[in-house]
Design a protein around this motif. Structure first.
Motif, PDB file in Angstrom:
ATOM      1  N   TYR A   1       2.656   3.495   4.005  1.00  0.00           N
ATOM      2  CA  TYR A   1       2.859   4.906   4.334  1.00  0.00           C
ATOM      3  C   TYR A   1       1.634   5.455   5.069  1.00  0.00           C
ATOM      4  N   ARG A   2       0.443   5.084   4.565  1.00  0.00           N
ATOM      5  CA  ARG A   2      -0.791   5.580   5.177  1.00  0.00           C
ATOM      6  C   ARG A   2      -0.915   5.119   6.626  1.00  0.00           C
TER       7      ARG A   2
ATOM      8  N   ILE B   1       7.597   7.770   1.105  1.00  0.00           N
ATOM      9  CA  ILE B   1       7.132   6.438   0.710  1.00  0.00           C
ATOM     10  C   ILE B   1       8.337   5.563   0.410  1.00  0.00           C
ATOM     11  N   GLN B   2       8.370   4.393   1.076  1.00  0.00           N
ATOM     12  CA  GLN B   2       9.478   3.444   0.916  1.00  0.00           C
ATOM     13  C   GLN B   2       9.702   3.129  -0.550  1.00  0.00           C
TER      14      GLN B   2
ATOM     15  N   GLU C   1      -1.038   7.445  -6.332  1.00  0.00           N
ATOM     16  CA  GLU C   1      -1.808   6.219  -6.123  1.00  0.00           C
ATOM     17  C   GLU C   1      -2.783   5.996  -7.291  1.00  0.00           C
TER      18      GLU C   1
ATOM     19  N   ALA D   1       3.570   0.063  -0.888  1.00  0.00           N
ATOM     20  CA  ALA D   1       4.324   1.049  -0.109  1.00  0.00           C
ATOM     21  C   ALA D   1       3.429   2.226   0.296  1.00  0.00           C
ATOM     22  N   ILE D   2       2.501   2.603  -0.577  1.00  0.00           N
ATOM     23  CA  ILE D   2       1.584   3.702  -0.245  1.00  0.00           C
ATOM     24  C   ILE D   2       0.669   3.280   0.905  1.00  0.00           C
TER      25      ILE D   2
ATOM     26  N   VAL E   1       0.550  12.169  -2.888  1.00  0.00           N
ATOM     27  CA  VAL E   1       0.364  10.735  -2.682  1.00  0.00           C
ATOM     28  C   VAL E   1      -0.903  10.243  -3.375  1.00  0.00           C
TER      29      VAL E   1
END
Ligand code: DGT
Ligand code: CA
Ligand code: CA
Ligand code: ZN
Length: 581
Positions: free
Chosen positions: A150-151, A97-98, A121, A146-147, A117
């Motif tokens: 990522y998804r 994750i960034q 979240e 970011a999450i 994750v």
């Protein structure tokens, strides 16, 4: 294990050590070793017999050598495995994750013992991340965004990575008795810029007999790099590779191979539209055959060609199968004659040892010539890219001289003198106009200040296009696939200006860029903007990446007329000075 796989494990170990709060010296030794292994030209696997050669690689000492020996002997690194056991593999997802680094992950772990994750979240949504030291509401919002990103990209892979895995599977199966054809289908065959899972179709006698097929499956699951079997059935085996990629291998009878190719190549949207057409014509289309609705008799299935022909369509190349007008065009005989790699006469974006490339002008020229190109251009970086040792005015002029000298000495290929000049934050170019105008071509690229507002970025690009020396805009959106979104700007305004000023847009073929993307390429074409397909090579071995660019060009319906580096050298040189019809 190739260098990339080794480096991957070492990077992960470094991250996990950091999460574990180990001392920074130890962490750094793993990271440095990973970097060094990524950079060496030889495969570590080939050097395992000569420990002395390995110890010569900077950043690799005795301890790391032992780690490497363990990895080759056992196929794993015990430290890595122990850390994964302690923190569970889901920790590795968090690292992707960034903006979420090992330090924050360690904080979250020590406060909440959460390491996946979903858990993170949930914490962010409940406002529990902001309570951690050095965190606040803003960081929490950023993390949620970011999450989300990522998804969107999780579980997708770069085109070249997918292709390499598919090649390995093909090589593994090729000589197995009773296997006739092995073909990748799905998004890989359509040349999409990223690939979700691999769809591999196999046919031949081994697929038609139960016990033969079992033997074949037994052989498939011995594939090196296979991590886990997800499903094993009669007609299909699914598994996951190290690195996470999922593969579906399907076994088909020869008489339905064409129907299966058509079905599993997709896209889904194309298939849905095609099936509707079939129904209207009194047929039903499935993964087994094209059959008549009234008596269920198969009328086509061996080949894709006969399926499309029976549906009164010209053959639709896989790259076009996205339900974006291709079915209509095929029924009216109006499909474009798509550009192909052999149409390209030159590659005009490459770097040399003068900046951050790995080869000399002469070596790049020999490699370009070996590919059959008529011309090429050397386009090193400008000074703003200090870490790449970019050229200032004086060095740029000297470099032009060297390129011209090489062009004199080397027969059989025309070497243009060019530059990849930075577009500075205010839209000016990073070298003097008096230097730029001596170049045969100027690629203007954004390499910094990606976070400007859309208005600022648009002005910046427009200003670069207005500079009379600019021939083309390099990797115009700046995206790095699976890592960084494109910067934001007014695409319409930029394309309009480019079309007016006869400035071309690059299609950068590097697999993590593919920039412009297929959608914007098609838009550019509609707006009368010409394209130049380049590799942006930093090594002679990169020149072959041009084919990923060609695939995107085909997906964008481009013909050779749309692409300037299909022109012969003289005409191309003129086009780089804004002269084309
Ligand atoms: P990916 O793997 O996400 O990069 O994309 P694809 O296109 O490879 O998609 P995938 O692997 O889910 O399925 C492979 C092909 O199978 C797809 O392109 C079309 C076909 N297919 C899958 N699901 C369906 C469906 O529900 N209906 C139809 N008509 N075709 C489907
Ligand atoms: Ca797929
Ligand atoms: Ca699939
Ligand atoms: Zn660049």
């Amino acid at each position: 294990m190739d260098n990339k796989a080794i480096a991957g494990i070492l990077y992960e170990t470094a991250d996990l050590l950091e999460i574990d709060g180990q001392d920074s010296f130890r962490i750094r030794s793993y990271r440095n070793a990973a970097q060094a292994i990524e950079a060496v030209p030889q495969q570590i696997a080939d050097l395992m017999g000569e420990p002395k050669a390995i110890l010569k690689i900077p950043g690799i000492g005795k301890g790391m050598l032992m780690n490497l020996q363990e990895m080759f002997k056992d196929g794993r690194l015990s430290l890595h495995a122990e850390l994964l056991k302690k923190y569970r593999p889901s920790m590795l997802d968090l690292l992707k994750i960034q903006g979420l680094g090992p330090k924050t992950i360690a904080l979250i772990w020590s406060a909440y013992q959460v390491c996946d994750v979903e858990g993170v979240e949930k914490l962010a949504r409940e406002g529990k991340i902001r309570e951690l030291p050095r965190m606040g509401e803003k960081q929490e919002q950023k993390l949620l965004k970011a999450i989300e990103d990522y998804r969107r990209i999780a579980g997708r892979f770069l085109l070249d990575v997918a292709e390499r895995e598919a090649d390995k599977i093909q090589a593994h199966l090729r000589n197995f008795p009773g296997v006739e054809k092995i073909t990748p289908a799905g998004s890989l065959r359509r040349g999409r810029d990223t690939v979700g899972d691999l769809d591999i179709l196999v046919t031949g006698a081994a697929c038609c007999d139960d016990s033969e097929r079992e033997k074949l499956i037994d052989h498939i699951i011995r594939l090196p790099g296979l991590m886990e079997i997800i499903a094993r059935g009669e007609n299909k085996v699914s598994f996951r590779l190290r690195g996470g990629m999922q593969v579906d291998v399907r076994f088909l009878a020869p008489e339905s191979f064409g129907a299966a190719m058509q079905y599993f190549t997709g896209s889904k949207a194309h298939n849905v539209a095609l099936r509707q057409r079939a129904l209207k014509m009194g047929y039903t289309l499935s993964e087994y055959s094209l059959a008549r609705l009234d008596n269920e008799k198969a009328v086509a299935g061996n080949t894709e060609e006969e399926i499309y022909a029976t549906l009164k369509l010209d053959y639709i190349p896989p790259e076009l199968r996205e339900n974006l007008g291709e079915i209509d065009a095929a029924s009216n005989h109006r499909l474009p004659v798509l550009i192909s790699q052999s149409d390209l006469q030159g590659d005009v974006h490459m770097h040399t040892v003068e900046t951050d490339g790995r080869n000399t002008i002469e070596e790049m020229a020999a490699a370009a010539q070996a590919r059959g190109y008529q011309y090429m251009a050397i386009t090193d970086h400008s000074r703003n890219l200090a870490f790449a040792n970019g050229l200032d005015d004086t060095r740029a002029v000297e470099h032009i001289r060297k390129i011209r000298a090489a062009n004199e000495n080397i027969k059989g290929i025309r070497i243009f003198a060019g530059i990849e000049v930075d577009i500075l934050a205010d839209g000016t170019l990073d070298l003097s106009d008096s230097v730029l105008e001596q170049m045969d071509l100027v690629i203007a690229s954004v390499h910094s200040h990606f976070n400007q507002s859309p208005a600022e970025m648009t002005d910046r690009l427009l200003k670069a296009i207005e500079n009379r020396n600019t021939s083309l805009i390099g990797h115009p959106t700046g995206r790095i696939l699976l890592r960084r979104d494109s910067y934001q700007f007014d695409v319409d305004a930029v394309l309009k200006a480019a079309s007016q000023r006869k400035v071309a847009m690059e299609l950068n073929s590097y697999p993590d860029r593919l920039d412009l993307c297929d959608r914007l390429l098609r838009l550019a074409r509609q707006r009368g903007v010409k394209i130049v397909i380049n590799t942006d090579s930093h090594h002679t071995s990169h020149l072959e990446k041009i084919r990923y660019g060609v695939l995107q060009a085909r997906r964008a319906w481009l013909t050779s007329d749309d692409v300037l580096n299909t022109l012969p050298a003289q005409k191309f040189a003129k086009a780089m000075k804004h002269e084309w019809n």
